[in-house]
Design an enzyme around this catalytic site. Structure first.
Site, PDB file in Angstrom:
ATOM      1  N   CYS A 272      34.843  16.153 -28.100  1.00  0.00           N
ATOM      2  CA  CYS A 272      34.974  14.928 -28.895  1.00  0.00           C
ATOM      3  C   CYS A 272      35.316  15.227 -30.356  1.00  0.00           C
ATOM      4  CB  CYS A 272      33.710  14.089 -28.793  1.00  0.00           C
ATOM      5  SG  CYS A 272      32.206  14.922 -29.368  1.00  0.00           S
ATOM      6  N   HIS A 404      27.574  13.420 -30.261  1.00  0.00           N
ATOM      7  CA  HIS A 404      28.852  12.729 -30.074  1.00  0.00           C
ATOM      8  C   HIS A 404      29.461  12.398 -31.440  1.00  0.00           C
ATOM      9  CE1 HIS A 404      31.916  10.813 -27.806  1.00  0.00           C
ATOM     10  NE2 HIS A 404      31.587   9.567 -28.095  1.00  0.00           N
ATOM     11  N   ASP A 425      36.800   5.735 -29.575  1.00  0.00           N
ATOM     12  CA  ASP A 425      35.904   6.682 -28.912  1.00  0.00           C
ATOM     13  C   ASP A 425      36.727   7.602 -28.017  1.00  0.00           C
ATOM     14  OD1 ASP A 425      33.963   8.022 -27.395  1.00  0.00           O
ATOM     15  OD2 ASP A 425      32.643   6.282 -27.334  1.00  0.00           O
TER      16      ASP A 425
END
Length: 491
Positions: A272, A404, A425
C-alpha cells in the site's frame, strides 16, 4: 564395701556412695526431666519420679506401658545395662572422668552445650567437637534437601528463560513475516508464485501466465509500472459530479489530477505504501512546477524501482535510523514502508514536504477532528471564493496509520458544516474505481471515497504533504536534519 559406678572408688556404704556422687559427680548424675533433681542412679531417678510426680501416671498406666529401656551413657548416649555401662564408660570415656579424691576446689571446665564438667581445656575441646560433628551430621539431610531444591529451582528458571526466548524468537519471526522482512522474496517472487497458483486453480490460462510473466520481466528491466492496476480520470469525473450535485455538499475542494493504483498479485498484503507513492507521483508528474525535480522520471516507476530509489535516498544520508530498521535494504523484500520513507524519498528528489503527526485523538470517541481541519486548511488556503467546486493546484496527501495507508484527494464541507475526506485506497480494485467514471445521479459509488470524522478512529495518523520545491542547499540541510528528525506533532 560398695564401688562408685562412675569412677570406681570404693565406699563403705550406700549413704557414702550418694554423698560421693553428689559431691564429685553432680554434673554427671541423671536428672529428673520434670523438676531437675539429681539422682544417684537410674533406679533412684525412677523412684523419684513415681514418688514426687504421681499425677503424671493414671491408675494402671504402669501396667499398660512397657518397662523403660536400659540406661544410656551420659557421654555418648549409648545404651548399656548395669556393669556393662560402667565398663563402657571406663573404656570409652575414662579420660573424661574426674580422678578419685578430686576436691571441690579443683577448677572444672563446663561444656557450653550440655554443661558437662571437664578437668582441662583439651578434654573440653574434644567434647565440644563431638557435639559439633553430631550437629553437622543431623543437619546434613537438610542441607542436601536445600541444595536439591535450589538445583530444581535453577533448572526450572533456566527452562522458563529458554521457553521465553523461544517465544520471543517466534514472535519476532511473525513480525518479520508480517512486515516483509523474513527473506521470503519480494515483488517478483510473490507475483510468479501467485500467478502459478491462479493457473493451478483454473483461473488463468497457461498462455496468459506466460504473457504476464514476460510483461513482468520487461517491467522490472525498465523499472516502469505496467499500468495494469491504474485508473485515470477520477478527479475530472468528480469535478463534473459535484457541479451537478446539490443534495448534501456545501463546498468541495479537490487536488490536482491523480491516477489511482491498486495492489496486484505481486504486492498484495504489503504494497500500500508504494501504491500511494505512485498516486502522489502521478499527480506531480502532471504538474510542471516539479519538472526540474522529476526530469529523470518520465513514467510511474514500478515497486522494485521505488525500493531502489528509497535505498538511494538512504545512501545520501537521509533517515539513517529508519534505514537501519530495514538493514539498509528494501529491494527483493516485501517490507512495508510508511511516512518516513515517503518523506526521505521526496526530499531526496528535492520535493519540499513535511510530516505532520496526529499522535492522539482530539475528539470524542477516539476521533481526529483536527486532522480534518488541517486538511481543509491545506486545500482551502489560497483557494477562497464562492465557487462550490474548487479544483485546486494542491497535490494529494499521503495518509498513514498503523497497518495501512491511503491518499487524500479532496475534502467536502457538508451543509451541516461537517467535514468529509475523499480518499483513494490502494485496496480498492480498478473495477470499483471505474464506476466513478460513469455519470451517476445518486452518487452511490462515492461511498468508496467518503470518510467522515467518525470513520477514522485509529490511535495515531501521519500525513506527508507536498508544498513546493527545495533548493540544493535546503535539500542538504534537510538531509542533515533527518539524522535527528522528529515529525511535527499536532497537540
Amino acid at each position: 564395701m560398695l564401688v562408685c559406678d562412675i569412677c570406681g572408688q570404693v565406699l563403705p556404704s550406700e549413704a557414702a556412695v550418694r554423698r560421693h556422687l553428689r559431691r564429685t559427680h553432680l554434673e554427671r548424675l541423671p536428672r529428673c526431666p520434670l523438676c531437675g533433681a539429681a539422682a544417684p542412679g537410674y533406679d533412684e531417678l525412677q523412684r523419684h519420679i513415681e514418688a514426687a510426680h504421681p499425677e503424671l501416671e493414671p491408675p494402671g498406666a504402669r501396667c499398660a506401658e512397657p518397662s523403660p529401656g536400659p540406661p544410656e551413657c551420659p557421654f555418648c548416649g549409648e545404651a548399656a545395662a548395669g556393669r556393662e555401662l560402667e565398663g563402657h564408660v571406663r573404656a570409652r570415656h575414662g579420660h573424661l572422668l574426674v580422678p578419685p579424691g578430686t576436691g571441690d576446689g579443683e577448677q572444672l571446665y563446663e561444656c557450653p552445650i550440655c554443661s558437662l564438667a571437664c578437668t582441662n581445656v583439651q578434654i573440653l575441646q574434644e567434647h565440644v567437637d563431638l557435639h559439633l560433628e553430631e550437629h553437622s551430621f543431623s543437619e546434613g539431610g537438610n542441607l542436601r534437601d536445600l541444595e536439591l531444591a535450589q538445583q530444581l529451582q535453577t533448572e526450572e528458571d533456566k527452562q522458563q528463560r529458554s521457553e521465553e526466548e523461544r517465544q520471543e524468537r517466534e514472535e519476532f519471526k511473525k513480525l518479520q513475516k508480517q512486515y516483509g522482512l523474513d527473506n521470503s522474496g519480494g515483488y517478483k517472487q510473490q507475483l510468479i508464485k501467485n500467478v502459478e497458483r491462479e493457473v493451478d486453480r483454473g483461473r488463468m490460462q497457461p498462455f496468459e501466465y506466460h504473457k504476464r510473466k514476460a510483461d513482468m520481466m520487461e517491467s522490472l528491466a525498465f523499472g516502469i509500472d505496467d499500468g495494469k492496476t491504474k485508473t485515470s480520470g477520477v478527479i475530472e469525473a468528480l469535478c463534473k459530479y459535484y457541479q451537478n450535485e446539490n443534495k448534501d455538499v456545501r463546498r468541495v475542494w479537490l487536488s490536482t489530477s491523480v491516477d489511482h493504483f491498486h495492489s496486484s498479485l505481486g504486492d498484495k498484503g504489503w504494497g500500500c505504501g508504494y501504491r500511494n507513492f505512485q498516486m502522489l507521483l502521478s499527480s506531480l508528474l502532471q504538474n510542471s512546477s516539479y519538472d526540474d525535480c522529476l526530469k529523470g522520471i518520465m513514467l510511474t516507476p514500478s515497486i522494485p524501482k521505488i525500493q531502489s530509489m528509497i535505498e538511494d535516498a538512504w545512501k545520501e544520508g537521509f533517515d539513517p535510523h529508519g534505514a537501519s530498521h530495514f538493514n539498509n535494504r528494501l529491494r527483493g523484500t516485501k517490507a512495508w514502508i510508511g511516512a518516513c520513507e515517503i518523506y526521505s524519498l521526496l526530499t531526496s528528489l528535492r520535493i519540499k514536504c513535511q510530516i505532520i503527526d496526529f499522535h492522539k485523538p482530539t475528539g470524542p470517541v477516539g476521533t481526529h477532528p483536527r486532522l480534518f481541519e488541517w486538511i481543509l486548511c491545506y486545500y482551502s488556503t489560497d483557494n477562497e471564493g464562492s465557487a462550490k467546486v474548487v479544483c485546486t493546484s494542491r497535490p494529494p496527501i499521503y495518509l498513514q496509520h498503523q497497518g495501512h495507508s491511503r491518499t487524500v484527494v479532496g475534502i467536502e464541507e457538508r451543509k451541516n458544516r461537517t467535514l468529509c475526506l475523499l480518499l483513494f485506497d490502494p485496496g480498492c480494485p480498478s473495477q470499483e474505481m471505474q464506476k466513478l467514471l460513469k455519470q451517476s445521479s445518486d452518487g452511490t459509488s462515492l461511498k468508496l471515497l467518503r470518510k467522515l470524522v467518525g470513520s477514522l478512529k485509529e490511535k495515531q495518523y501521519q500525513i506527508v504533504a507536498v508544498d513546493g520545491v527545495l533548493t540544493l542547499e535546503e535539500k542538504a540541510a534537510r538531509c542533515r536534519a533527518s539524522r535527528v528528525f522528529t515529525s511535527e506533532k499536532i497537540p
